[in-house]
Scaffold this motif. Structure first.
Motif, PDB file in Angstrom:
ATOM      1  N   GLY A 209     -11.199   7.049  -8.686  1.00  0.00           N
ATOM      2  CA  GLY A 209     -10.431   7.706  -7.626  1.00  0.00           C
ATOM      3  C   GLY A 209      -8.964   7.336  -7.572  1.00  0.00           C
ATOM      4  N   LEU A 210      -8.403   6.847  -8.679  1.00  0.00           N
ATOM      5  CA  LEU A 210      -6.973   6.538  -8.742  1.00  0.00           C
ATOM      6  C   LEU A 210      -6.228   7.761  -9.274  1.00  0.00           C
ATOM      7  N   PRO A 211      -5.383   8.390  -8.471  1.00  0.00           N
ATOM      8  CA  PRO A 211      -4.666   9.578  -8.936  1.00  0.00           C
ATOM      9  C   PRO A 211      -3.691   9.263 -10.073  1.00  0.00           C
ATOM     10  N   VAL A 212      -3.742  10.073 -11.110  1.00  0.00           N
ATOM     11  CA  VAL A 212      -2.856   9.949 -12.260  1.00  0.00           C
ATOM     12  C   VAL A 212      -2.249  11.319 -12.545  1.00  0.00           C
ATOM     13  N   LEU A 213      -0.926  11.361 -12.614  1.00  0.00           N
ATOM     14  CA  LEU A 213      -0.222  12.619 -12.825  1.00  0.00           C
ATOM     15  C   LEU A 213       0.713  12.504 -14.019  1.00  0.00           C
TER      16      LEU A 213
ATOM     17  N   PRO B 253       0.840  -1.212   0.000  1.00  0.00           N
ATOM     18  CA  PRO B 253       0.000   0.000   0.000  1.00  0.00           C
ATOM     19  C   PRO B 253       0.869   1.253   0.000  1.00  0.00           C
ATOM     20  N   GLY B 254       0.556   2.162  -0.898  1.00  0.00           N
ATOM     21  CA  GLY B 254       1.310   3.402  -1.024  1.00  0.00           C
ATOM     22  C   GLY B 254       2.310   3.405  -2.155  1.00  0.00           C
ATOM     23  N   ASP B 255       2.572   2.251  -2.754  1.00  0.00           N
ATOM     24  CA  ASP B 255       3.520   2.197  -3.866  1.00  0.00           C
ATOM     25  C   ASP B 255       3.013   3.022  -5.051  1.00  0.00           C
ATOM     26  N   ILE B 256       3.928   3.335  -5.953  1.00  0.00           N
ATOM     27  CA  ILE B 256       3.653   4.236  -7.064  1.00  0.00           C
ATOM     28  C   ILE B 256       4.155   3.612  -8.356  1.00  0.00           C
ATOM     29  N   ILE B 257       3.329   3.646  -9.385  1.00  0.00           N
ATOM     30  CA  ILE B 257       3.764   3.223 -10.718  1.00  0.00           C
ATOM     31  C   ILE B 257       4.248   4.451 -11.465  1.00  0.00           C
ATOM     32  N   VAL B 258       5.412   4.341 -12.067  1.00  0.00           N
ATOM     33  CA  VAL B 258       5.999   5.389 -12.897  1.00  0.00           C
ATOM     34  C   VAL B 258       6.201   4.774 -14.274  1.00  0.00           C
ATOM     35  N   ALA B 259       5.679   5.435 -15.313  1.00  0.00           N
ATOM     36  CA  ALA B 259       5.696   4.827 -16.648  1.00  0.00           C
ATOM     37  C   ALA B 259       5.946   5.870 -17.727  1.00  0.00           C
ATOM     38  N   GLY B 260       6.183   5.367 -18.921  1.00  0.00           N
ATOM     39  CA  GLY B 260       6.482   6.219 -20.065  1.00  0.00           C
ATOM     40  C   GLY B 260       5.244   6.791 -20.728  1.00  0.00           C
ATOM     41  N   HIS B 261       5.329   6.883 -22.048  1.00  0.00           N
ATOM     42  CA  HIS B 261       4.241   7.451 -22.845  1.00  0.00           C
ATOM     43  C   HIS B 261       3.087   6.472 -23.012  1.00  0.00           C
TER      44      HIS B 261
ATOM     45  N   ALA C 266      -6.621  -1.623  -6.596  1.00  0.00           N
ATOM     46  CA  ALA C 266      -6.858  -2.711  -5.646  1.00  0.00           C
ATOM     47  C   ALA C 266      -5.557  -3.332  -5.150  1.00  0.00           C
ATOM     48  N   SER C 267      -4.494  -3.220  -5.929  1.00  0.00           N
ATOM     49  CA  SER C 267      -3.209  -3.777  -5.513  1.00  0.00           C
ATOM     50  C   SER C 267      -2.546  -2.937  -4.425  1.00  0.00           C
ATOM     51  N   GLY C 268      -3.050  -1.736  -4.198  1.00  0.00           N
ATOM     52  CA  GLY C 268      -2.483  -0.859  -3.177  1.00  0.00           C
ATOM     53  C   GLY C 268      -1.727   0.334  -3.728  1.00  0.00           C
ATOM     54  N   VAL C 269      -1.533   0.378  -5.033  1.00  0.00           N
ATOM     55  CA  VAL C 269      -0.847   1.514  -5.662  1.00  0.00           C
ATOM     56  C   VAL C 269      -1.681   2.772  -5.418  1.00  0.00           C
ATOM     57  N   LYS C 270      -1.010   3.842  -4.987  1.00  0.00           N
ATOM     58  CA  LYS C 270      -1.712   5.073  -4.638  1.00  0.00           C
ATOM     59  C   LYS C 270      -1.662   6.142  -5.710  1.00  0.00           C
ATOM     60  N   ALA C 271      -0.800   5.985  -6.712  1.00  0.00           N
ATOM     61  CA  ALA C 271      -0.736   6.960  -7.795  1.00  0.00           C
ATOM     62  C   ALA C 271       0.014   6.350  -8.976  1.00  0.00           C
ATOM     63  N   VAL C 272      -0.339   6.835 -10.164  1.00  0.00           N
ATOM     64  CA  VAL C 272       0.394   6.482 -11.376  1.00  0.00           C
ATOM     65  C   VAL C 272       0.914   7.789 -11.961  1.00  0.00           C
ATOM     66  N   ILE C 273       2.205   7.818 -12.215  1.00  0.00           N
ATOM     67  CA  ILE C 273       2.857   8.980 -12.827  1.00  0.00           C
ATOM     68  C   ILE C 273       3.389   8.517 -14.166  1.00  0.00           C
ATOM     69  N   ALA C 274       3.066   9.252 -15.220  1.00  0.00           N
ATOM     70  CA  ALA C 274       3.517   8.857 -16.554  1.00  0.00           C
ATOM     71  C   ALA C 274       3.870  10.077 -17.379  1.00  0.00           C
ATOM     72  N   ARG C 275       4.558   9.802 -18.489  1.00  0.00           N
ATOM     73  CA  ARG C 275       4.866  10.872 -19.441  1.00  0.00           C
ATOM     74  C   ARG C 275       3.598  11.289 -20.182  1.00  0.00           C
TER      75      ARG C 275
END
Length: 165
Positions: free
Chosen positions: A99-103, A51-59, A76-85
């Motif tokens: 309600g999944l934050p995406v930046l 819980p709290g992990d973050i996915i960081v991805a490309g384009h 549902a896996s516990g990821v709290k945000a996805v950051i991508a290009r």
């Protein structure tokens, strides 16, 4: 909302069938979806994500189908945000709807590595790589979208507010 956790670094064009393969889309049970999230490219993900992990991805993250299963599996896996290009537009909207934050923050993606630790301050769009000490400014969510995410998704927002405004 603040989130702190491990970075799971992914590449470009991660499609919804990679996030949750179609053969597992026979349920809307979020616990079942989480068990198979990213199973084909990161077999260890479901067992190691916290819980709290973050996915960081490309384009073009989330390209592919329009099903909500992909962002639901990530959340549902516990990821709290996805950051991508950049994000596929349908994935972006589906993520907001649940309600999944995406930046969007190219600099954070380019300067982050798998396994590093990061903190995300959603309201400000501030991303801090805790491993390197670097700070990045993402495009903050527009206020209306931030309110939907803060409420836990569009359904909870409507329950709370009574209408979309």
């Amino acid at each position: 909302m603040k989130s702190m956790g491990r970075i799971w670094k992914l590449g470009d064009n991660i499609n919804t069938d990679v996030i949750i393969p179609g053969r597992y889309n026979v349920t809307t049970d979020r616990a079942q979806l989480a068990k198979y999230c990213l199973c084909e490219i990161l077999p260890e993900f479901a067992q190691q994500v916290r819980p709290g992990d973050i996915i960081v991805a490309g384009h073009n993250f989330g390209c592919g189908s329009s099903r909500e299963h992909a962002p639901a599996a990530i959340q549902a896996s516990g990821v709290k945000a996805v950051i991508a290009r950049s994000f596929a537009r349908i994935f972006y909207r589906n993520a907001i709807n649940i309600g999944l934050p995406v930046l969007i923050c190219e600099e954070a993606v380019l300067n982050s590595e798998d396994g590093q630790e990061a903190k995300v301050e959603l309201e400000q769009g501030l991303i801090t790589n805790l491993t390197t000490g670097q700070r990045f400014q993402a495009q903050p969510l527009p206020p209306f979208i931030a309110r939907i995410v803060e409420a836990g998704g569009i359904i909870e927002y409507i329950r709370r507010e009574g209408t979309l405004r």
